[in-house]
Each structure stands twice: as C-alpha cells, then as structure tokens.
Design a protein around this motif. Structure first.
Motif, PDB file in Angstrom:
ATOM      1  N   GLN A  39      37.740  42.583  38.885  1.00  0.00           N
ATOM      2  CA  GLN A  39      36.918  41.386  38.824  1.00  0.00           C
ATOM      3  C   GLN A  39      36.057  41.427  37.567  1.00  0.00           C
ATOM      4  N   ASP A  40      35.393  40.300  37.277  1.00  0.00           N
ATOM      5  CA  ASP A  40      34.626  40.195  36.036  1.00  0.00           C
ATOM      6  C   ASP A  40      33.479  41.195  35.971  1.00  0.00           C
ATOM      7  N   ALA A  41      32.837  41.466  37.105  1.00  0.00           N
ATOM      8  CA  ALA A  41      31.733  42.432  37.116  1.00  0.00           C
ATOM      9  C   ALA A  41      32.232  43.827  36.760  1.00  0.00           C
ATOM     10  N   PHE A  42      33.367  44.216  37.318  1.00  0.00           N
ATOM     11  CA  PHE A  42      33.946  45.535  37.033  1.00  0.00           C
ATOM     12  C   PHE A  42      34.264  45.672  35.551  1.00  0.00           C
ATOM     13  N   VAL A  43      34.889  44.645  35.001  1.00  0.00           N
ATOM     14  CA  VAL A  43      35.241  44.662  33.583  1.00  0.00           C
ATOM     15  C   VAL A  43      33.992  44.720  32.710  1.00  0.00           C
ATOM     16  N   ALA A  44      32.947  43.986  33.112  1.00  0.00           N
ATOM     17  CA  ALA A  44      31.728  43.903  32.306  1.00  0.00           C
ATOM     18  C   ALA A  44      30.992  45.235  32.241  1.00  0.00           C
ATOM     19  N   HIS A  74      32.128  48.517  32.794  1.00  0.00           N
ATOM     20  CA  HIS A  74      32.790  49.782  32.490  1.00  0.00           C
ATOM     21  C   HIS A  74      33.493  49.769  31.137  1.00  0.00           C
ATOM     22  N   VAL A  75      33.207  50.808  30.361  1.00  0.00           N
ATOM     23  CA  VAL A  75      33.843  50.956  29.055  1.00  0.00           C
ATOM     24  C   VAL A  75      35.222  51.585  29.209  1.00  0.00           C
ATOM     25  N   ASP A  76      35.276  52.731  29.876  1.00  0.00           N
ATOM     26  CA  ASP A  76      36.534  53.443  30.106  1.00  0.00           C
ATOM     27  C   ASP A  76      37.024  53.132  31.514  1.00  0.00           C
ATOM     28  N   LYS A  77      37.832  52.085  31.639  1.00  0.00           N
ATOM     29  CA  LYS A  77      38.260  51.627  32.965  1.00  0.00           C
ATOM     30  C   LYS A  77      39.272  52.569  33.602  1.00  0.00           C
ATOM     31  N   VAL A  78      40.033  53.296  32.792  1.00  0.00           N
ATOM     32  CA  VAL A  78      40.990  54.265  33.327  1.00  0.00           C
ATOM     33  C   VAL A  78      40.248  55.408  34.005  1.00  0.00           C
ATOM     34  N   LEU A  79      39.206  55.900  33.349  1.00  0.00           N
ATOM     35  CA  LEU A  79      38.410  56.985  33.920  1.00  0.00           C
ATOM     36  C   LEU A  79      37.740  56.552  35.220  1.00  0.00           C
ATOM     37  N   VAL A  80      37.165  55.366  35.217  1.00  0.00           N
ATOM     38  CA  VAL A  80      36.464  54.873  36.403  1.00  0.00           C
ATOM     39  C   VAL A  80      37.438  54.671  37.556  1.00  0.00           C
ATOM     40  N   SER A  81      38.644  54.227  37.254  1.00  0.00           N
ATOM     41  CA  SER A  81      39.635  53.964  38.304  1.00  0.00           C
ATOM     42  C   SER A  81      39.954  55.218  39.109  1.00  0.00           C
ATOM     43  N   LYS A  82      39.830  56.395  38.487  1.00  0.00           N
ATOM     44  CA  LYS A  82      40.105  57.646  39.199  1.00  0.00           C
ATOM     45  C   LYS A  82      39.118  57.852  40.347  1.00  0.00           C
ATOM     46  N   TYR A  83      37.901  57.372  40.160  1.00  0.00           N
ATOM     47  CA  TYR A  83      36.881  57.545  41.195  1.00  0.00           C
ATOM     48  C   TYR A  83      36.988  56.486  42.292  1.00  0.00           C
ATOM     49  N   TYR A  98      16.532  33.314  44.434  1.00  0.00           N
ATOM     50  CA  TYR A  98      16.890  32.924  45.797  1.00  0.00           C
ATOM     51  C   TYR A  98      17.836  33.964  46.359  1.00  0.00           C
ATOM     52  N   TYR A  99      18.379  33.685  47.531  1.00  0.00           N
ATOM     53  CA  TYR A  99      19.375  34.572  48.107  1.00  0.00           C
ATOM     54  C   TYR A  99      20.682  34.445  47.326  1.00  0.00           C
ATOM     55  N   ASP A 100      21.549  35.413  47.512  1.00  0.00           N
ATOM     56  CA  ASP A 100      22.830  35.405  46.818  1.00  0.00           C
ATOM     57  C   ASP A 100      23.647  34.174  47.209  1.00  0.00           C
ATOM     58  N   LYS A 101      24.082  33.419  46.212  1.00  0.00           N
ATOM     59  CA  LYS A 101      24.879  32.217  46.468  1.00  0.00           C
ATOM     60  C   LYS A 101      26.377  32.484  46.321  1.00  0.00           C
ATOM     61  N   ASN A 102      26.719  33.760  46.034  1.00  0.00           N
ATOM     62  CA  ASN A 102      28.133  34.139  45.894  1.00  0.00           C
ATOM     63  C   ASN A 102      28.856  33.272  44.871  1.00  0.00           C
ATOM     64  N   LEU A 103      28.212  33.092  43.722  1.00  0.00           N
ATOM     65  CA  LEU A 103      28.813  32.344  42.632  1.00  0.00           C
ATOM     66  C   LEU A 103      29.688  33.263  41.790  1.00  0.00           C
ATOM     67  N   ASP A 104      30.421  32.690  40.863  1.00  0.00           N
ATOM     68  CA  ASP A 104      31.203  33.486  39.941  1.00  0.00           C
ATOM     69  C   ASP A 104      30.273  34.244  39.002  1.00  0.00           C
ATOM     70  N   TRP A 105      30.825  35.210  38.264  1.00  0.00           N
ATOM     71  CA  TRP A 105      30.047  36.094  37.394  1.00  0.00           C
ATOM     72  C   TRP A 105      29.197  35.323  36.384  1.00  0.00           C
TER      73      TRP A 105
END
Length: 377
Positions: free
Chosen positions: A1-6, A8-17, A281-288
């Motif tokens: 998702q957009d938050a994950f991409v935003a 993390h620099v090394d996405k391969v490394l993070v994916s291991k966790y 306000y409370y979370d409106k569950n909008l896009d990134w």
C-alpha cells in the motif's frame, strides 16, 4: 500500500520481517482497506511517485547533510567556548544559552532527517548516526522518537491514533468536531475557553523540560532500549562535566533548564504550525494522499524559513514523501500543487508569522466551540 511504500527505503529487507506476522482483516471499525479511497487520485499519486523516483528526488546529497552536522557541532562547541573565554557573567551566559539552543534545535531537525532514513542510502548508516545525534547530542531516545513519530505520519491529526494530539482533551481541546463533542458531554479538564492564552505558558516552554524529558526515559526503560539509554547517558555526562567545570551547580541546572525551555518553544511553534490549525478528528479511513493533505499545510519558502524550520515549511511534501531528503522538497512542490489542483484538493501555503498566529486562532476557535456546546441546554 502507499503507506508501506512511503515509509520504507529498502523494501526487500523490510519484507523479511513481515513473513511471520499474521495477516487478515482488522476489527470491523478499523478496515484494512480505505473505504473512502479516491481511486483516480491514488492512481495519479502513484504515477507521481514513479516520476519522483526517476528524477532522483529520493536520493540524498551527503554534502548537504555533512555541512548541516558541521554547523551543529561548531555551535555546540562555541556555546561552551564562550563561557570558557569570556567568563560566566550575565552577557556570556545569555549568548552561550542562545548558541546552544540553536545547536540543539538544528540537531533536532537533523535527527528528524535521520529518523526518516533520508540522509544515507543505507538504512543502517541512518540508524547509527541517528543514535549519535538524537541520543548523544540531544539526550533523548532515537527509538522512542521513531515509535511516536511513525504513528504520527501514519495517521496525522487522527484522534487516538496520532500521539502528537494526545494533549486533547487533558490540556487542550482540539478541532471543531472534537471540541463540540467534548462540550456536549459536559467534560472540562481545563478552562478551554482560555486555552489560547495559557498555551503560551504551557506547551511551548514546558514540553521538552517536563513531559518529553520524562517520557523518553520511561519508554526507553520500559521497552528496554538499552543501547539508547547508554548513548543518552553520554550526553548528560558530557554536559554536566564540561559545563560543571565552569559553572556552579545551581547555575548549571538553571542553564540546562533554560536552554531546554528555549529549545522547546522553538520546536513547538514550528511543529504545530503545520497541524494544529488543520482538520483534527477521528480516522476517516481516507486514501494516503487525502489523509496527509487534510492534516498538513505549508509555510512560504525562504532561506531563513528553510533553516529555521528544518524544511518543515514543506510539510505537505514531507508527509507525502517522508523518506525524501529535505533539500529536494522545493523541486517536488510544483508537481504536488498540480496534483492537488487536478483533484480539487486544498494546498495551503502561508507566511511564517501567519502560521504561528493560526495556532492561537485555532485554539481560540476550538475553545469557543467547546464553551458554546458546554453551556447549551
């Protein structure tokens, strides 16, 4: 998702966790997808991010950050040398305080860059220097900051999810809807209708020397951040040894508390000018993109504003691209403006003093809304 991409620099490394983590639906009131997502906006933003990557705007300039660190260390040394060479009378004492305050605040902006992994291309080098700057130069826990600040970036200005607005409702009432809701429930922890007045003598001068000072040690100890605690102790040993050799104990303690108050005031006005006046306000569950834009605004660019705010005057760009090196914000800003214009999203940019004044105006407005709801029969 957009938050994950935003984030993390090394996405391969993070994916291991991520492999051992359980995946699935969250609680019914916390959907794992954004039900109010603007599909076209998401598509256009992802295209913009691809463009940003191709333009090399996510690549840091090490020389820029080296100069920034150098001027921090020079100011840090100068603060002590002023007392050493000119004595400890009132004038050298005050000048030394101001110089150390500047050094500390600029170190705060640099640790912010390091915490967002935007100084080095290698994640581990960001983490190592982050510990040096945050723990040794400032005296706070790097992991403590990362824990809180990551939550803030994920859901800025979302009550119960952004720790930066945890001061509601115990110290201030924030946001229009939350203030009315608090008034209707007849809750009053503080005289909120006067909060725009007591703000000046509470949050800006006291956040660092009181709450942050205790909270960083509490979190580091309870979560067993032993390396951070060891690094933090080197700051206090260095500070009290060097300044204690020049000042009496009462003067050292006064010096420490005053520069923390000055540092806190600078930090609070800058960090809150981009968020407090915005929607809370409370979370409106909008896009990134929508989540970030409804909670952030910019301050006009100038050499002074860039330096004074650590480039947090480009708060919109920073929230959309948190790992982007700050020296590239001005380059991506026109592209972000175009994206906002295309989708009818407000892109707020204001003068620095107006941004400061808006903090007070928003607190006054929230307090008045609370009072009206509180007194309504």
């Amino acid at each position: 998702q957009d938050a994950f991409v935003a984030f993390h620099v090394d996405k391969v490394l993070v994916s291991k966790y991520l492999k051992p983590l359980q995946t699935g639906e969250l609680a019914p009131d916390q959907p794992s997808v954004e039900p109010n997502k603007n599909e076209l906006l998401v598509k256009d933003f992802r295209e913009l991010r691809d463009t940003v990557e191709k333009m090399g705007l996510l690549e840091p300039n090490p020389f820029f950050f080296f100069l920034h660190l150098a001027h921090i260390l020079l100011l840090d040394s100068a603060a002590w040398l002023i007392l050493f060479y000119f004595g400890t009378s009132l004038m050298p004492f005050v000048v030394s305080l101001l110089v150390l305050t500047i050094s500390q605040v600029q170190a705060s902006w640099l640790q912010h860059d390091l915490g967002h992994l935007s100084v080095f291309s290698k994640t581990k080098w960001n983490h190592l220097l982050h510990k040096f700057v945050m723990c040794h130069l400032i005296g706070a826990s790097a992991k403590w900051w990362t824990l809180l600040h990551s939550q803030h970036h994920s859901k800025p200005n979302c009550f119960h999810k952004d720790p930066d607005i945890d001061m509601h409702p115990f110290l201030f009432t924030l946001g229009k809807q939350l203030s009315v809701e608090l008034g209707i429930k007849k809750k009053k922890y503080m005289p909120y209708n006067h909060q725009h007045k007591y703000f000046f003598i509470t949050l800006p001068p006291l956040l660092f020397p009181t709450y942050f000072h205790c909270h960083t040690f509490y979190i580091a100890y309870t979560k067993r951040y032993w390396a951070d605690l060891a690094w933090m102790m080197t700051f206090y040993i260095r500070f009290f040894y060097t300044y204690g050799s020049l000042l009496e104990i009462k003067s050292v303690l006064a010096y420490y508390f005053i520069f923390r108050m000055l540092e806190s005031s600078w930090f609070v006005w800058v960090s809150q000018m981009n968020h407090i006046p915005m929607d809370i306000y409370y979370d409106k569950n909008l896009d990134w993109v929508s989540t970030q834009l409804q909670a952030t605004c910019n301050v006009e660019q100038s050499l002074f504003n860039d330096w004074f705010t650590g480039h947090l005057n480009f708060q919109i760009e920073h929230h959309l691209f948190p790992t982007m090196p700050r020296h590239n914000y001005w380059k991506v800003a026109p592209l972000v403006k175009s994206l906002c214009a295309k989708h009818g999203l407000e892109y707020q940019c204001k003068p620095l003093l107006t941004a400061f004044a808006d903090i007070v105006h928003s607190l006054k407005s929230s307090g008045e809304l609370w009072l009206d709801a509180y007194l309504h029969k």
